[in-house]
Scaffold this motif. Structure first.
Motif, PDB file in Angstrom:
ATOM      1  N   ALA A 181       9.441   2.333  -3.489  1.00 44.86           N
ATOM      2  CA  ALA A 181       8.852   3.472  -4.198  1.00 44.86           C
ATOM      3  C   ALA A 181       9.933   4.407  -4.717  1.00 44.86           C
ATOM      4  O   ALA A 181       9.856   4.898  -5.859  1.00 44.86           O
ATOM      5  CB  ALA A 181       7.894   4.220  -3.271  1.00 44.86           C
ATOM      6  N   CYS A 182      10.945   4.661  -3.894  1.00 44.91           N
ATOM      7  CA  CYS A 182      12.018   5.561  -4.293  1.00 44.91           C
ATOM      8  C   CYS A 182      12.847   4.962  -5.430  1.00 44.91           C
ATOM      9  O   CYS A 182      13.168   5.649  -6.411  1.00 44.91           O
ATOM     10  CB  CYS A 182      12.904   5.878  -3.096  1.00 44.91           C
ATOM     11  SG  CYS A 182      14.238   7.053  -3.442  1.00 44.91           S
ATOM     12  N   ALA A 183      13.199   3.685  -5.327  1.00 45.09           N
ATOM     13  CA  ALA A 183      14.021   3.041  -6.352  1.00 45.09           C
ATOM     14  C   ALA A 183      13.309   3.042  -7.699  1.00 45.09           C
ATOM     15  O   ALA A 183      13.921   3.345  -8.740  1.00 45.09           O
ATOM     16  CB  ALA A 183      14.366   1.613  -5.927  1.00 45.09           C
ATOM     17  N   VAL A 184      12.031   2.691  -7.694  1.00 43.52           N
ATOM     18  CA  VAL A 184      11.267   2.671  -8.948  1.00 43.52           C
ATOM     19  C   VAL A 184      11.173   4.075  -9.536  1.00 43.52           C
ATOM     20  O   VAL A 184      11.461   4.298 -10.720  1.00 43.52           O
ATOM     21  CB  VAL A 184       9.857   2.094  -8.707  1.00 43.52           C
ATOM     22  CG1 VAL A 184       8.968   2.295  -9.946  1.00 43.52           C
ATOM     23  CG2 VAL A 184       9.935   0.618  -8.346  1.00 43.52           C
ATOM     24  N   THR A 185      10.783   5.029  -8.712  1.00 42.42           N
ATOM     25  CA  THR A 185      10.595   6.401  -9.199  1.00 42.42           C
ATOM     26  C   THR A 185      11.889   6.973  -9.768  1.00 42.42           C
ATOM     27  O   THR A 185      11.919   7.514 -10.882  1.00 42.42           O
ATOM     28  CB  THR A 185      10.088   7.304  -8.063  1.00 42.42           C
ATOM     29  OG1 THR A 185       8.853   6.786  -7.564  1.00 42.42           O
ATOM     30  CG2 THR A 185       9.875   8.730  -8.547  1.00 42.42           C
ATOM     31  N   GLU A 186      12.964   6.866  -9.001  1.00 42.61           N
ATOM     32  CA  GLU A 186      14.198   7.532  -9.404  1.00 42.61           C
ATOM     33  C   GLU A 186      14.854   6.869 -10.609  1.00 42.61           C
ATOM     34  O   GLU A 186      15.467   7.542 -11.437  1.00 42.61           O
ATOM     35  CB  GLU A 186      15.159   7.599  -8.219  1.00 42.61           C
ATOM     36  CG  GLU A 186      14.641   8.469  -7.080  1.00 42.61           C
ATOM     37  CD  GLU A 186      14.269   9.865  -7.554  1.00 42.61           C
ATOM     38  OE1 GLU A 186      15.169  10.612  -7.986  1.00 42.61           O
ATOM     39  OE2 GLU A 186      13.075  10.203  -7.511  1.00 42.61           O
ATOM     40  N   ARG A 187      14.737   5.555 -10.732  1.00 47.34           N
ATOM     41  CA  ARG A 187      15.257   4.902 -11.928  1.00 47.34           C
ATOM     42  C   ARG A 187      14.459   5.346 -13.156  1.00 47.34           C
ATOM     43  O   ARG A 187      15.041   5.619 -14.222  1.00 47.34           O
ATOM     44  CB  ARG A 187      15.201   3.384 -11.768  1.00 47.34           C
ATOM     45  CG  ARG A 187      15.703   2.623 -12.991  1.00 47.34           C
ATOM     46  CD  ARG A 187      17.127   3.008 -13.356  1.00 47.34           C
ATOM     47  NE  ARG A 187      17.597   2.299 -14.542  1.00 47.34           N
ATOM     48  CZ  ARG A 187      18.495   2.774 -15.384  1.00 47.34           C
ATOM     49  NH1 ARG A 187      19.047   3.972 -15.167  1.00 47.34           N
ATOM     50  NH2 ARG A 187      18.869   2.072 -16.434  1.00 47.34           N
ATOM     51  N   MET A 188      13.153   5.446 -13.016  1.00 45.26           N
ATOM     52  CA  MET A 188      12.329   5.914 -14.126  1.00 45.26           C
ATOM     53  C   MET A 188      12.684   7.348 -14.504  1.00 45.26           C
ATOM     54  O   MET A 188      12.746   7.702 -15.695  1.00 45.26           O
ATOM     55  CB  MET A 188      10.854   5.817 -13.757  1.00 45.26           C
ATOM     56  CG  MET A 188      10.340   4.404 -13.544  1.00 45.26           C
ATOM     57  SD  MET A 188      10.388   3.372 -15.033  1.00 45.26           S
ATOM     58  CE  MET A 188       9.005   4.052 -15.950  1.00 45.26           C
TER      59      MET A 188
ATOM     60  N   ASN B 140       0.836  -1.206   0.000  1.00 47.62           N
ATOM     61  CA  ASN B 140       0.000   0.000   0.000  1.00 47.62           C
ATOM     62  C   ASN B 140       0.867   1.250   0.000  1.00 47.62           C
ATOM     63  O   ASN B 140       0.591   2.229  -0.699  1.00 47.62           O
ATOM     64  CB  ASN B 140      -0.913  -0.017   1.223  1.00 47.62           C
ATOM     65  CG  ASN B 140      -1.851   1.165   1.273  1.00 47.62           C
ATOM     66  OD1 ASN B 140      -2.654   1.370   0.366  1.00 47.62           O
ATOM     67  ND2 ASN B 140      -1.756   1.963   2.326  1.00 47.62           N
ATOM     68  N   GLN B 141       1.950   1.226   0.779  1.00 52.58           N
ATOM     69  CA  GLN B 141       2.856   2.368   0.808  1.00 52.58           C
ATOM     70  C   GLN B 141       3.590   2.525  -0.522  1.00 52.58           C
ATOM     71  O   GLN B 141       3.845   3.643  -0.969  1.00 52.58           O
ATOM     72  CB  GLN B 141       3.871   2.209   1.936  1.00 52.58           C
ATOM     73  CG  GLN B 141       3.282   2.373   3.326  1.00 52.58           C
ATOM     74  CD  GLN B 141       2.712   3.758   3.523  1.00 52.58           C
ATOM     75  OE1 GLN B 141       1.538   4.008   3.259  1.00 52.58           O
ATOM     76  NE2 GLN B 141       3.546   4.678   3.956  1.00 52.58           N
ATOM     77  N   VAL B 142       3.950   1.419  -1.146  1.00 51.05           N
ATOM     78  CA  VAL B 142       4.673   1.490  -2.415  1.00 51.05           C
ATOM     79  C   VAL B 142       3.856   2.247  -3.452  1.00 51.05           C
ATOM     80  O   VAL B 142       4.338   3.210  -4.067  1.00 51.05           O
ATOM     81  CB  VAL B 142       5.024   0.077  -2.926  1.00 51.05           C
ATOM     82  CG1 VAL B 142       5.537   0.141  -4.366  1.00 51.05           C
ATOM     83  CG2 VAL B 142       6.069  -0.570  -2.031  1.00 51.05           C
ATOM     84  N   ILE B 143       2.620   1.827  -3.677  1.00 50.52           N
ATOM     85  CA  ILE B 143       1.850   2.454  -4.752  1.00 50.52           C
ATOM     86  C   ILE B 143       1.424   3.875  -4.403  1.00 50.52           C
ATOM     87  O   ILE B 143       1.150   4.683  -5.293  1.00 50.52           O
ATOM     88  CB  ILE B 143       0.619   1.606  -5.144  1.00 50.52           C
ATOM     89  CG1 ILE B 143      -0.385   1.497  -3.986  1.00 50.52           C
ATOM     90  CG2 ILE B 143       1.054   0.235  -5.637  1.00 50.52           C
ATOM     91  CD1 ILE B 143      -1.724   0.911  -4.416  1.00 50.52           C
ATOM     92  N   ARG B 144       1.397   4.223  -3.116  1.00 48.07           N
ATOM     93  CA  ARG B 144       1.007   5.584  -2.737  1.00 48.07           C
ATOM     94  C   ARG B 144       2.193   6.542  -2.691  1.00 48.07           C
ATOM     95  O   ARG B 144       1.996   7.752  -2.618  1.00 48.07           O
ATOM     96  CB  ARG B 144       0.273   5.571  -1.393  1.00 48.07           C
ATOM     97  CG  ARG B 144      -1.070   4.874  -1.486  1.00 48.07           C
ATOM     98  CD  ARG B 144      -1.837   4.916  -0.175  1.00 48.07           C
ATOM     99  NE  ARG B 144      -3.103   4.204  -0.298  1.00 48.07           N
ATOM    100  CZ  ARG B 144      -4.222   4.723  -0.798  1.00 48.07           C
ATOM    101  NH1 ARG B 144      -4.223   5.977  -1.216  1.00 48.07           N
ATOM    102  NH2 ARG B 144      -5.325   4.013  -0.871  1.00 48.07           N
ATOM    103  N   LEU B 145       3.417   6.009  -2.723  1.00 49.58           N
ATOM    104  CA  LEU B 145       4.596   6.872  -2.656  1.00 49.58           C
ATOM    105  C   LEU B 145       5.380   6.934  -3.956  1.00 49.58           C
ATOM    106  O   LEU B 145       6.275   7.776  -4.101  1.00 49.58           O
ATOM    107  CB  LEU B 145       5.515   6.408  -1.521  1.00 49.58           C
ATOM    108  CG  LEU B 145       5.048   6.774  -0.116  1.00 49.58           C
ATOM    109  CD1 LEU B 145       5.884   6.058   0.942  1.00 49.58           C
ATOM    110  CD2 LEU B 145       5.111   8.280   0.104  1.00 49.58           C
ATOM    111  N   ILE B 146       5.087   6.066  -4.912  1.00 51.08           N
ATOM    112  CA  ILE B 146       5.763   6.156  -6.205  1.00 51.08           C
ATOM    113  C   ILE B 146       5.426   7.505  -6.844  1.00 51.08           C
ATOM    114  O   ILE B 146       4.272   7.912  -6.907  1.00 51.08           O
ATOM    115  CB  ILE B 146       5.363   4.988  -7.123  1.00 51.08           C
ATOM    116  CG1 ILE B 146       6.081   3.699  -6.672  1.00 51.08           C
ATOM    117  CG2 ILE B 146       5.673   5.286  -8.578  1.00 51.08           C
ATOM    118  CD1 ILE B 146       5.734   2.476  -7.478  1.00 51.08           C
ATOM    119  N   GLY B 147       6.456   8.189  -7.289  1.00 46.49           N
ATOM    120  CA  GLY B 147       6.269   9.486  -7.937  1.00 46.49           C
ATOM    121  C   GLY B 147       5.998  10.636  -6.997  1.00 46.49           C
ATOM    122  O   GLY B 147       5.773  11.771  -7.447  1.00 46.49           O
ATOM    123  N   ALA B 148       6.058  10.402  -5.693  1.00 44.51           N
ATOM    124  CA  ALA B 148       5.606  11.403  -4.722  1.00 44.51           C
ATOM    125  C   ALA B 148       6.286  12.763  -4.824  1.00 44.51           C
ATOM    126  O   ALA B 148       5.627  13.788  -4.636  1.00 44.51           O
ATOM    127  CB  ALA B 148       5.754  10.846  -3.298  1.00 44.51           C
TER     128      ALA B 148
END
Length: 503
Positions: A381-388, A341-349
């Protein structure tokens, strides 16, 4: 008279300062008191026989030889403890549609992961209890084990826990609307898959507990290496039918936890029951091998992410699917859903786009349970966002720092509600990026990097921005659905933005 505030008493005054630890000298001098140090009169020791199979039916248990061993006081199976302990279920109402099977201290008829405790032995010493374990014979009928995340999600796959309706624990989706249209019109679309392997905390002090039940007074005292003693006071009272006023949980010095020691473990619940059955103190300390097969794991995720950007490198939208595997049960009482739940709510934050869609799929499998561990969901969330963002910068022909500076939420935009429903206040990503560029002398580093590469030396420069949740209130566990009724009939609702409304 109240002493005047010193500079170190003011908010944020500890940043950049060395902060003394009042207990450091005591601990370094060996004067700490941990659960492993506790010795009570008439105390016995518990050990657990564990399943060698990931999934199997328990056909029979032969413990006669172990019972005959001198110094063995009790051998208990799942049926023995089920007579005095009520089951628990690791679900929360505001995760709508979430399922998980009831759990007991020890299994009744089947094991659902390799290393699950099956039989408990209580003896005069831990060594003697372990000797008795070798005399116990368990006849198993091995069953198909569900271990692969993709396989577990397929229709018709055997269930990790046959009592469950499927291998899906929970599904949810966030959708701000119009995402497909934004992607269709975008200059660039970046797509990437990310896999995160399981890991577990390795604390200096393993899980440890001493339960001391006094039959005459009906008083239960538990010395427990835990972060949440009041939580366990409630749970031991609730599941062993002891008035809460007669349950005392003492958390002495704790040798590390990181979130691992706030969950309910089957062995800990069993030790309380064993003490009640014997009317004597019972101690259990997990060894390192046991820890690896019974402590919660974390971060078993596979994330498929897409990002849409315009020709100038402006982030327009993100579309995310997170499949996360959690073992055969959801942990109790905080569940195994919170991390996803935290992952999908913090991706791209950290970034100022408004079109967002994310799906979360939480899946059962025949492995150790996963649950909340240090920085719940944030690293994924941070790893996914920042790599993208890095890939997007390359596609748009922008420097990674310039890409972030162009897209972070403006410092004057707050308060702001993110597309996932979180309410952000007084963040300062722009100021942080400017300060970062200054203190690291970013332009000079890039120049040095280019020169080194001309000489065949590859040196990377990594940059990441993130939002860390603070003071989240009960909304942390499931934004948008929690309702709590008070004794006077009022209803407190948590809105999708985390605000509290009373009716």
């Amino acid at each position: 008279m109240t002493a005047p505030l010193t500079p170190l008493d003011r908010p944020n005054s500890y940043i950049g300062r060395s902060v003394p630890r009042p207990n450091a000298k005591r601990l370094l001098a060996g004067r700490g008191r941990y659960v492993t140090d506790i010795r009570l009169p008439r105390m016995l020791h518990a050990a657990f026989l564990r399943s060698p199979h990931a999934h199997a039916r328990i056909i029979s248990i032969d413990a006669d030889a172990a019972r005959a061993l001198a110094g063995v006081h009790l051998i208990a199976t799942g049926a023995d403890l089920a007579r005095i302990c009520t089951p628990w279920t690791g679900t929360l109402d505001h995760f709508k549609g979430m399922t998980s099977e009831p759990q007991l201290p020890l299994p009744l008829d089947r094991v659902v992961w390799a290393g699950q405790a099956v039989v408990a032995v209580v003896a005069d010493s831990r060594a003697l209890a372990e000797d008795a374990l070798e005399l116990i014979s368990v006849d198993y009928e091995e069953l198909p084990a569900v271990v692969d995340l993709d396989e577990a999600r397929q229709p018709g796959t055997p269930r990790a826990n046959p009592a469950s309706q499927s291998n899906i624990c929970f599904r949810t989706q966030l959708d701000s609307g119009g995402v497909d249209e934004v992607f269709a019109a975008a200059a660039h679309v970046i797509e990437q898959q990310f896999s995160f392997g399981r890991h577990t905390p390795v604390t200096l002090e393993p899980r440890a507990i001493v339960a001391d039940y006094e039959p005459d007074s009906g008083m239960l005292t538990v010395h427990h290496a835990t972060q949440t003693p009041y939580q366990f006071q409630d749970l031991y009272s609730r599941h062993y039918n002891i008035p809460e006023a007669r349950v005392r949980v003492i958390a002495p010095d704790i040798g590390g936890s990181f979130g691992m020691k706030l969950h309910v473990y089957h062995e800990d619940m069993a030790v309380v029951g064993l003490s009640m059955m014997l009317g004597r103190p019972v101690k259990y300390v997990a060894d390192r091998i046991e820890s690896f097969v019974s402590d919660i794991h974390a971060r078993d995720h596979r994330v498929q992410a897409r990002m849409a950007i315009d020709a100038d490198g402006k982030i327009l939208a993100m579309d995310v699917h997170d499949a996360t595997a959690i073992g055969a049960f959801s942990t109790y009482p905080r569940t195994s859903v919170v991390e996803g739940n935290q992952v999908i709510r913090l991706i791209g934050a950290p970034y100022g786009f408004t079109s967002y869609r994310a799906a979360l799929e939480v899946v059962f499998q025949n492995k150790v349970q996963t649950s909340q561990y240090r920085a719940v969901g944030h690293p994924i969330a941070c790893a996914v966002t920042e790599r993208m963002v890095d890939i997007a910068a390359s596609r748009a022909g922008l420097d990674p720092l310039a890409m972030r500076d162009r897209n972070v939420i403006a410092d004057d935009a707050y308060p702001l509600v993110s597309p996932t429903g979180y309410k952000f206040e007084a963040l300062s990503h722009q100021a942080c990026l400017r300060r970062l560029r200054e203190i690291m002398d970013y332009d000079a580093l890039r120049g040095e990097q280019a020169e080194l590469r001309r000489r065949g030396v590859n040196r990377g420069i990594g940059i990441a921005t993130f939002v860390e949740i603070t003071n989240p209130s009960p909304a942390f566990y499931g934004v948008g659905g929690a309702r709590i009724s008070s004794q006077d009939g009022a209803t407190i609702s948590l809105t999708p933005t985390g605000e509290v409304r009373c009716a």
